[in-house]
Design a protein around this motif. Structure first.
Motif: not given
Length: 241
Positions: A107-113, A139-143
């Protein structure tokens, strides 16, 4: 059963096969049963495994002894059944009668916030970070997305023990290096010595050896990015590791 349903591939999260039980799947965070009256057979489980392993199941023997196999695309299949022991160690699982297919997503950009929260404003470096959450909470997707973002400007070494974080085809950042298939503890020491990382990233810290390797890296001035199962920081502190 699943192919007959109007499902989008990106929404599929998990499929569970249990011999003599219904076929369950999790789609867009909700659980469903596939097919009225349908029951999973031994043949369904065997065929699913052979298909996932491209008819080379023997090549995954070591992974299966650990209760899983990771297939092309970074998707993980958990396995259970009857274990065969030799000198107190698991030699094989046969027959395999339960499967849990967990689909990998980027998920491109999910960690932007949260990127700014995890960045040291003075140096621009990632802060030492441990992502804590129960299974199936992302967790893994965010990492994966944090690594991708950080790896655009800083050298990130990823120890991808199960080949799930960055299978071929996923974006990882221009300055990200990935060590695949190596246990975390020796892998962390290896990339620390040889790759000159600004940050080392690993998924799912579970063993004391992994924690000790991370501490050694931290004492060498390398930033750390990792995940662990837990419901809170307090929950995690109660674990021996």
């Amino acid at each position: 059963q699943l192919l007959a349903l109007p499902l989008e591939a990106d929404g599929m999260e998990e499929v569970r096969l249990r011999v003599s039980a219904p076929l369950y799947y999790i789609y867009k965070n909700k659980e469903y049963t596939a097919g009225s009256g349908f029951r999973v057979s031994r043949e369904d489980v065997d065929e699913t495994l052979q298909c996932a392993a491209r008819s080379s199941l023997y090549a995954y023997g070591e992974e299966i002894r650990q209760g899983f196999l990771t297939v092309q695309g970074g998707h993980r299949i958990g396995v259970a059944g009857r274990t065969i022991l030799e000198n107190g160690h698991i030699k094989a699982i046969h027959p395999i009668t339960f499967l849990n297919v967990r689909f990998s997503h980027q998920m491109i950009g999910c960690a932007a916030k949260i990127r700014s929260i995890l960045t040291d404003s003075g140096t621009g470096s990632i802060r030492n970070t441990l992502l804590i959450a129960p299974p199936r909470c992302g967790k893994t997707t965010l990492l994966r997305d944090l690594i991708r973002q950080i790896g655009e400007k800083q050298c990130v070494s990823v120890v991808d023990e199960r080949g799930e974080l960055f299978p071929e085809g996923l974006e990882r950042g221009k300055k990200t290096d990935v060590l695949t298939g190596c246990p975390k503890s020796p892998g962390i020491d290896m990339v620390l010595r040889t790759m000159g990382p600004d940050c080392i990233a690993v998924d799912e810290i579970t063993a004391e050896a992994d924690a000790r390797a991370l501490l050694r890296a931290a004492n060498c001035g390398v930033r750390l990015l990792a995940t662990a199962h837990g419901t809170s920081a307090a929950d995690l502190r109660r674990r021996s590791v």
